[in-house]
Write an enzyme that holds these catalytic residues in place. Structure first.
Site, PDB file in Angstrom:
ATOM      1  CB  VAL A  67      -1.898  36.052 -20.662  1.00 50.28           C
ATOM      2  CG1 VAL A  67      -1.645  34.803 -21.473  1.00 50.28           C
ATOM      3  CG2 VAL A  67      -0.595  36.609 -20.089  1.00 50.28           C
ATOM      4  CG  ASN A  90       4.558  27.751 -20.680  1.00 50.98           C
ATOM      5  OD1 ASN A  90       5.416  27.263 -19.946  1.00 50.98           O
ATOM      6  ND2 ASN A  90       4.881  28.420 -21.783  1.00 50.98           N
ATOM      7  CB  SER A 142       9.051  29.268 -10.558  1.00 50.81           C
ATOM      8  OG  SER A 142      10.443  29.276 -10.294  1.00 50.81           O
ATOM      9  CE1 TYR A 155       9.169  34.094 -13.543  1.00 51.69           C
ATOM     10  CE2 TYR A 155      10.064  32.931 -11.649  1.00 51.69           C
ATOM     11  CZ  TYR A 155       9.628  32.925 -12.957  1.00 51.69           C
ATOM     12  OH  TYR A 155       9.651  31.752 -13.678  1.00 51.69           O
ATOM     13  CB  ALA A 157       4.840  38.520  -5.587  1.00 46.05           C
ATOM     14  CE  LYS A 159       6.148  31.810 -13.006  1.00 43.60           C
ATOM     15  NZ  LYS A 159       5.320  31.319 -14.105  1.00 43.60           N
ATOM     16  CB  ILE A 188      14.059  24.831 -17.614  1.00 43.17           C
ATOM     17  CG1 ILE A 188      13.270  24.250 -16.425  1.00 43.17           C
ATOM     18  CG2 ILE A 188      13.899  23.975 -18.861  1.00 43.17           C
ATOM     19  CD1 ILE A 188      13.713  22.903 -15.925  1.00 43.17           C
TER      20      ILE A 188
HETATM   21  P1  NDP Z   1      10.266  31.796 -22.591  1.00 38.71           P
HETATM   22  O1  NDP Z   1      10.566  33.248 -22.389  1.00 38.71           O
HETATM   23  O2  NDP Z   1      11.243  30.967 -23.340  1.00 38.71           O
HETATM   24  O3  NDP Z   1       8.825  31.615 -23.268  1.00 38.71           O
HETATM   25  C1  NDP Z   1       7.704  32.261 -22.729  1.00 38.71           C
HETATM   26  C2  NDP Z   1       6.756  32.587 -23.849  1.00 38.71           C
HETATM   27  O4  NDP Z   1       5.643  33.313 -23.277  1.00 38.71           O
HETATM   28  C3  NDP Z   1       7.384  33.519 -24.896  1.00 38.71           C
HETATM   29  O5  NDP Z   1       7.061  33.099 -26.205  1.00 38.71           O
HETATM   30  C4  NDP Z   1       6.756  34.853 -24.572  1.00 38.71           C
HETATM   31  O6  NDP Z   1       6.687  35.754 -25.672  1.00 38.71           O
HETATM   32  C5  NDP Z   1       5.382  34.425 -24.114  1.00 38.71           C
HETATM   33  N1  NDP Z   1       4.694  35.508 -23.419  1.00 38.71           N
HETATM   34  C6  NDP Z   1       5.241  36.495 -22.677  1.00 38.71           C
HETATM   35  N2  NDP Z   1       4.298  37.368 -22.293  1.00 38.71           N
HETATM   36  C7  NDP Z   1       3.117  36.930 -22.802  1.00 38.71           C
HETATM   37  C8  NDP Z   1       1.797  37.426 -22.791  1.00 38.71           C
HETATM   38  N3  NDP Z   1       1.479  38.572 -22.161  1.00 38.71           N
HETATM   39  N4  NDP Z   1       0.824  36.717 -23.405  1.00 38.71           N
HETATM   40  C9  NDP Z   1       1.126  35.564 -24.073  1.00 38.71           C
HETATM   41  N5  NDP Z   1       2.368  35.064 -24.147  1.00 38.71           N
HETATM   42  C10 NDP Z   1       3.365  35.740 -23.519  1.00 38.71           C
HETATM   43  O7  NDP Z   1      10.034  31.224 -21.105  1.00 38.71           O
HETATM   44  P2  NDP Z   1      10.274  29.753 -20.508  1.00 38.71           P
HETATM   45  O8  NDP Z   1       9.926  28.738 -21.512  1.00 38.71           O
HETATM   46  O9  NDP Z   1      11.599  29.736 -19.881  1.00 38.71           O
HETATM   47  O10 NDP Z   1       9.209  29.761 -19.324  1.00 38.71           O
HETATM   48  C11 NDP Z   1       7.888  29.236 -19.487  1.00 38.71           C
HETATM   49  C12 NDP Z   1       7.193  29.249 -18.137  1.00 38.71           C
HETATM   50  O11 NDP Z   1       7.936  28.467 -17.207  1.00 38.71           O
HETATM   51  C13 NDP Z   1       7.087  30.660 -17.533  1.00 38.71           C
HETATM   52  O12 NDP Z   1       5.860  30.782 -16.853  1.00 38.71           O
HETATM   53  C14 NDP Z   1       8.226  30.682 -16.549  1.00 38.71           C
HETATM   54  O13 NDP Z   1       8.009  31.600 -15.514  1.00 38.71           O
HETATM   55  C15 NDP Z   1       8.236  29.239 -16.050  1.00 38.71           C
HETATM   56  N6  NDP Z   1       9.509  28.834 -15.509  1.00 38.71           N
HETATM   57  C16 NDP Z   1      10.655  28.818 -16.274  1.00 38.71           C
HETATM   58  C17 NDP Z   1      11.849  28.412 -15.714  1.00 38.71           C
HETATM   59  C18 NDP Z   1      13.111  28.360 -16.500  1.00 38.71           C
HETATM   60  O14 NDP Z   1      14.155  28.042 -15.895  1.00 38.71           O
HETATM   61  N7  NDP Z   1      13.126  28.609 -17.786  1.00 38.71           N
HETATM   62  C19 NDP Z   1      11.936  28.022 -14.299  1.00 38.71           C
HETATM   63  C20 NDP Z   1      10.685  28.079 -13.599  1.00 38.71           C
HETATM   64  C21 NDP Z   1       9.533  28.468 -14.183  1.00 38.71           C
HETATM   65  P3  NDP Z   1       7.801  36.931 -25.767  1.00 38.71           P
HETATM   66  O15 NDP Z   1       9.103  36.279 -26.096  1.00 38.71           O
HETATM   67  O16 NDP Z   1       7.290  37.833 -26.845  1.00 38.71           O
HETATM   68  O17 NDP Z   1       7.834  37.609 -24.413  1.00 38.71           O
END
Ligand code: NDP
Length: 247
Positions: A67, A90, A142, A155, A157, A159, A188
């Site tokens: 992204v 996401n 978030s 993070y 900033a 979000k 989560i």
């Molecule tokens: P995960 O790390 O489990 O999954 C995120 C996915 O995004 C990974 O597959 C990751 O790949 C991919 N990703 C990272 N960088 C890029 C990029 N530059 N381009 C495309 N894909 C990318 O995260 P979560 O499922 O926990 O989180 C998902 C969303 O929810 C995020 O935006 C997070 O900030 C938000 N969130 C999560 C919370 C939580 O408690 N888990 C709480 C609040 C918000 P790779 O592994 O290679 O980096």
């Protein structure tokens, strides 16, 4: 309790960061509801697992995406089969450090992925949306954007910026058939939170009024609702899905 049944047949969905954690669960829910889903993710290994685990859904497409890279976003746009209806921004990363210890690079990386990345993907895919049908943008924010968090200058900033963009797009695109909303997940259970010490996670769970961390399915359910026709009058909202942690 059985989940609400949604029907997303003939709907075309893109989910960034859809190969792991929350995004994976969102993808699975949309596929189960009949949607055509493009899972776009940075991680080839995770995409391979996604293709294996969800490959029985013939409407799944798994593609690599960074992204932060605008050419990669253009490639994503070019590969979307037909008109787009639902975009779930996401993808996200953490590089947690207190302000004193945070490097410029750690700040820049998180802004590039979690904030500029949402802009890059949305801007690039805008012209791919179906002019004749309801359109949905759902951004993963978030709860920490609502109250700040120790060790997360970068993070929080990003979000908070995502929430600002969500509301701006709600105003700019509302008359063009879009709704633009954000989901603010609490804590989560995914690999992102697994990076936190066990005692910290237990302490957090104890503070949640419903007494547990969230599941990825809690977020997926909210996402499908916001994407559904039932949510057509919800626009510019930030839906907290956090067990009541932030009130
Ligand atoms: P995960 O790390 O489990 O999954 C995120 C996915 O995004 C990974 O597959 C990751 O790949 C991919 N990703 C990272 N960088 C890029 C990029 N530059 N381009 C495309 N894909 C990318 O995260 P979560 O499922 O926990 O989180 C998902 C969303 O929810 C995020 O935006 C997070 O900030 C938000 N969130 C999560 C919370 C939580 O408690 N888990 C709480 C609040 C918000 P790779 O592994 O290679 O980096």
């Amino acid at each position: 309790m059985s989940p609400i049944k949604f029907n997303f047949e003939n709907k075309n969905v893109v989910i960034t960061g859809g190969a792991q954690g929350i995004g994976f669960e969102v993808a699975k829910h949309f596929l189960q509801a009949g949607a055509t889903v493009t899972v776009a993710d940075f991680s080839p290994a995770a995409l391979e697992i996604t293709s294996r685990e969800l490959g029985h859904f013939k409407t799944l497409k798994a593609v690599t995406l960074d992204v932060t890279n605008r050419k990669s976003c253009t490639d994503l746009a070019d590969g979307i089969p037909g008109n787009l209806h639902i975009l779930v921004n996401n993808a996200g990363i953490t590089r947690d450090k207190s302000l004193v210890k945070m490097s410029d690079d750690e700040f820049d990386q998180v802004i590039a992925t979690n904030l500029t990345g949402v802009y890059n993907v949305t801007k690039t895919l805008l012209s791919k949306f179906d002019p004749q049908a309801p359109k949905r943008i759902i951004n993963m924010a978030s709860i920490v954007a609502l109250y700040g968090n120790f060790g997360q200058t970068n993070y929080v900033a990003a979000k908070a910026g995502v929430i600002g963009m969500t509301k701006t797009w709600a105003r700019e695109l509302g008359k063009k058939g879009f709704t633009s909303n954000a989901i603010a997940p609490g804590f989560i259970a995914t690999k992102m939170t697994q990076a936190m010490p066990k005692e910290v996670l237990e302490g957090l769970a104890a503070k949640v009024p419903v007494g547990r961390l969230g599941a990825t399915s809690d977020i997926a359910a909210a996402c499908l609702f916001l994407a559904s026709d039932s949510a057509s009058y919800i626009n510019g909202a930030v839906l907290s899905v956090d067990g009541g942690l932030v009130m």
